[in-house]
Design an enzyme around this catalytic site. Structure first.
Site, PDB file in Angstrom:
ATOM      1  N   GLU A  21     -15.344  39.033  44.647  1.00  0.00           N
ATOM      2  CA  GLU A  21     -15.059  40.017  43.968  1.00  0.00           C
ATOM      3  C   GLU A  21     -13.933  39.921  43.058  1.00  0.00           C
ATOM      4  OE1 GLU A  21     -13.710  43.126  46.257  1.00  0.00           O
ATOM      5  OE2 GLU A  21     -15.738  43.322  47.582  1.00  0.00           O
TER       6      GLU A  21
ATOM      7  N   ASP B 101      -4.498  30.194  58.853  1.00  0.00           N
ATOM      8  CA  ASP B 101      -3.920  29.488  59.780  1.00  0.00           C
ATOM      9  C   ASP B 101      -4.778  29.484  61.385  1.00  0.00           C
ATOM     10  OD1 ASP B 101      -1.511  28.077  61.196  1.00  0.00           O
ATOM     11  OD2 ASP B 101      -1.461  30.098  62.367  1.00  0.00           O
TER      12      ASP B 101
END
Length: 560
Positions: A275, A226
């Protein structure tokens, strides 16, 4: 902070169970769920995670690839959940963390991916950091995590600068200090209940990297960011002066939006995301002056997608649409990112209503317009969007052809912009009315307890039940279009279109053996019959190798 943290489920391994392929997001169709208005699972009149979970088979059958959930975090709901008080908890109105876990797992079992909203520009004024900053007073380290400043004037009675809130009025609110005296001001680009974080403070970055890992461990497939363009402010917070004051989509780079420093944040976030296995993604809500500026957010070491608001704001006009399509594809190609296409969301008037009104009224229309024309154009615009290379976003209810509700009584409106007096006049409530599922009932199947915003009396005829299996219905058009898109390799993928000659007011392009023709004029237009008709948004006639494409109609052809 919420005690729900202690109930957090173990990390899910369900990501690996999601059907798909590497880079699934490059041509994905992603469906936006606004949880409070999608489905109510407990009968309290407010949509929730259990309601969403029960409707996941509908989304699978619709043919979308992923579901983006608007915020469901713990929040005072001053701005419908975009004022977050706890980023690691579910607001009780929506359920619990266990409900979120079950939703993610069920979605993955159905082959759907889950993208959640992240709100990093600002917190709620009920966030622990902000409450501590107020309590500790001027000069405290806690205030450095936000933008606190002394006011101007003899007694500090004027705001620190001339910035205005998106929701109208000053972007600054003065606080009362612990000793009861008028004190410093804090920055909020949105509502006063949404103080902006100071992203120059290292604790802010540390916290959000931790929040990312929390939800990635829960198994989410990505984040929609956002106000992705708003976290970094220009040094010194300079006045705007003679600049045009706040608009969501301006022509200038403002000192509070689209600052180059945001890209350092996203490079750090990308390292966190990488990751994790499962091809997870970031999507930027980045209102920028140009699509070329938007492309900066999706460079290879930053985010994966960015909303194409230039396309959303384009009128139903062939020349304008072609220009935006070309500029978008040209801007995304050098950075290797897919284009995105979107027509509606929870912040703008639904396109069935925008296209029902004269061009030039913008994305904040408060008029019903010609409903028949609006729906016809909306259906045509959808087929055009789904034929373009890249990823497409569908906002809940647009597959039903829902219009905006433009006559909501003042006493039920909840958009904070409405209560600010200036700004956007609360127009967003009209696109957030709960969607209809059944022909009858107190909320047309939304839930047993009514709906938090009143639904129009004629919405039963637009419901999922009324349109399912109905030839020519908007719902069946969406289902058919998404099925064709999934079956064909020449739809969605790629980064270019081959434009074909066409009359003024008509768009025609080829992608492999696929041809799309969109007639944006008010008259029927003769076109070559490019092969077998795959789908059309309206009735077409063919004879002697020629097709008559009606006004405001899009046709898909296949040469094979």
């Amino acid at each position: 902070m919420s005690q729900q943290h202690s109930a957090a489920p173990a990390p899910t391994s369900a990501v690996s169970a999601v059907e798909g392929r590497p880079d699934w997001w490059r041509d994905a169709v992603i469906y936006q769920v606004y949880p409070r208005s999608f489905a109510d699972g407990n009968g309290d009149g407010m949509g929730d995670l259990e309601g969403v979970r029960t409707r996941l088979p509908y989304l699978r059958d619709l043919g979308v690839d992923a579901v983006w959930l608007s915020p469901f975090y713990a929040s005072p709901q001053a701005d419908a959940g975009y004022d977050v008080a706890d980023y690691r908890a579910v607001d009780p109105m929506f359920g619990t963390l266990l409900d979120a876990d079950a939703l993610i797992r069920d979605a993955h079992a159905l082959g759907l991916r889950i993208i959640v909203d992240l709100v990093p520009n600002h917190s709620s004024d009920q966030y622990e950091w902000f409450k501590r900053a107020l309590a500790e007073g001027p000069g405290s380290p806690s205030r450095d995590r936000y933008h606190f400043r002394p006011g101007k004037g003899k007694n500090g009675e004027q705001p620190p600068n001339d910035w205005e809130s998106i929701f109208g009025g000053p972007a600054w609110t003065r606080v009362t200090e612990p000793d009861g005296t008028p004190g410093e001001w804090y920055l909020h680009l949105f509502a006063p209940e949404q103080p902006d974080f100071n992203w120059e403070h290292p604790a802010v970055g540390d916290e959000f990297r931790s929040i990312l890992r929390f939800w990635l461990d829960m198994g989410v497939d990505g984040f929609r960011i956002d106000v992705a363009h708003g976290m970094v402010k220009a040094e010194g917070l300079p006045d705007l002066g003679d600049h045009e004051q706040l608009t969501l989509l301006g022509n200038d780079v403002m000192p509070f939006f689209d600052q180059d420093g945001v890209h350092d944040i996203y490079r750090e976030w990308r390292l966190v995301l990488d990751e994790y296995s499962g091809d997870r993604i970031f999507v930027a809500e980045a209102w920028t002056p140009t699509v070329e500026r938007t492309a900066n957010y999706v460079r290879p070491d930053e985010l994966h997608q960015a909303f194409n608001f230039q396309y959303l704001a384009t009128h139903w006009d062939a020349a304008e649409l072609r220009t935006v399509v070309n500029r978008t594809l040209d801007a995304m190609r050098p950075v290797g990112a897919p284009a995105t296409w979107v027509l509606s969301n929870h912040d703008v008037t639904r396109h069935a209503t925008r296209f029902a009104n004269p061009a030039g009224l913008g994305t904040q229309i408060r008029l019903a317009g010609d409903r028949e024309v609006g729906l016809r154009r909306a259906r045509a615009a959808t087929l055009l969007m789904l034929a373009l290379p890249g990823s497409a976003y569908v906002y809940q209810g647009e597959e039903l052809g829902l219009p905006d509700v433009v006559d909501l009584p003042d006493e039920v409106r909840q958009d904070p912009a409405y209560f600010r007096g200036a700004g956007q006049d609360g127009f967003r409530d009209g696109c957030r009315v709960p969607i209809p599922w059944t022909r009858t009932g107190p909320s047309y199947g939304f839930g047993d307890g009514g709906s938090w915003l009143p639904q129009p009396a004629d919405w039963g005829g637009l419901s999922v039940e009324a349109q399912t299996g109905e030839p020519g219905s908007t719902l069946e058009l969406y289902r058919a279009a998404l099925a064709v898109r999934r079956e064909r390799a020449d739809l969605g993928a790629g980064d270019a279109v081959e434009w074909l000659r066409a009359p003024e007011g008509v768009l025609a392009f080829r992608r492999g053996e696929f041809v799309c023709v969109a007639n944006t004029t008010g008259e029927s237009v003769p076109m070559p019959a490019y092969g077998r008709v795959l789908l059309a948004s309206g009735e077409i006639t063919e004879a002697a190798g020629e097709a008559k494409v009606p006004a405001d109609t899009t046709v898909w052809w296949s040469a094979s």
